[in-house]
Write a protein that holds these residues in place. Structure first.
Motif, short mmCIF file in Angstrom:
data_model
loop_
_atom_site.label_atom_id
_atom_site.label_comp_id
_atom_site.label_asym_id
_atom_site.label_seq_id
_atom_site.Cartn_x
_atom_site.Cartn_y
_atom_site.Cartn_z
N VAL A 15 40.09 36.94 41.70
CA VAL A 15 40.76 35.58 41.15
C VAL A 15 39.70 34.43 41.40
O VAL A 15 39.20 33.65 40.53
CB VAL A 15 42.18 35.15 41.52
CG1 VAL A 15 42.70 33.85 40.94
CG2 VAL A 15 43.28 36.42 41.02
N ILE A 16 39.32 34.30 42.57
CA ILE A 16 38.47 33.23 43.09
C ILE A 16 36.98 33.26 42.46
O ILE A 16 36.42 32.32 42.13
CB ILE A 16 38.59 33.23 44.55
CG1 ILE A 16 39.72 32.92 45.24
CG2 ILE A 16 37.33 32.19 45.04
CD1 ILE A 16 39.98 33.17 46.85
N GLN A 19 37.91 32.04 38.87
CA GLN A 19 38.40 30.69 38.45
C GLN A 19 37.60 29.62 39.66
O GLN A 19 37.71 28.48 39.51
CB GLN A 19 39.92 30.82 38.88
CG GLN A 19 40.40 29.16 38.68
CD GLN A 19 40.19 28.58 37.23
OE1 GLN A 19 39.72 29.18 36.06
NE2 GLN A 19 40.44 27.42 37.15
N TYR A 23 41.53 28.12 42.79
CA TYR A 23 42.11 29.09 41.90
C TYR A 23 43.51 28.98 41.08
O TYR A 23 43.87 29.57 40.26
CB TYR A 23 41.97 30.46 42.48
CG TYR A 23 42.90 30.66 43.93
CD1 TYR A 23 44.11 31.00 43.72
CD2 TYR A 23 42.22 30.35 45.19
CE1 TYR A 23 44.99 31.09 44.84
CE2 TYR A 23 43.29 30.48 46.18
CZ TYR A 23 44.54 31.00 46.14
OH TYR A 23 45.33 31.00 47.05
#
Length: 54
Positions: A15-16, A19, A23
């Motif tokens: 996810v990091i 985004q 995040y």
């Protein structure tokens, strides 16, 4: 009317990577911003676990 977008990632690290460090900032592409009247600025994340029934 409300729409919900669900995205699946294997880990928080992924996810990091997608985004960035912030995040929880909502990912809303520029194309979508042109047609939406409003959207949430922050996103929520949930861990989903699969339960096996034997």
């Amino acid at each position: 009317m409300q729409f919900t977008t669900v995205m699946e990632f294997d880990s928080l690290d992924n996810v990091i990577a997608f985004q960035g460090e912030d995040y929880e900032a909502a990912y809303v592409p520029q194309e979508a911003r042109k047609i939406l009247r409003r959207w949430d600025e922050r996103s929520t994340h949930h861990e989903v676990r699969q339960v096996r029934h034997y």
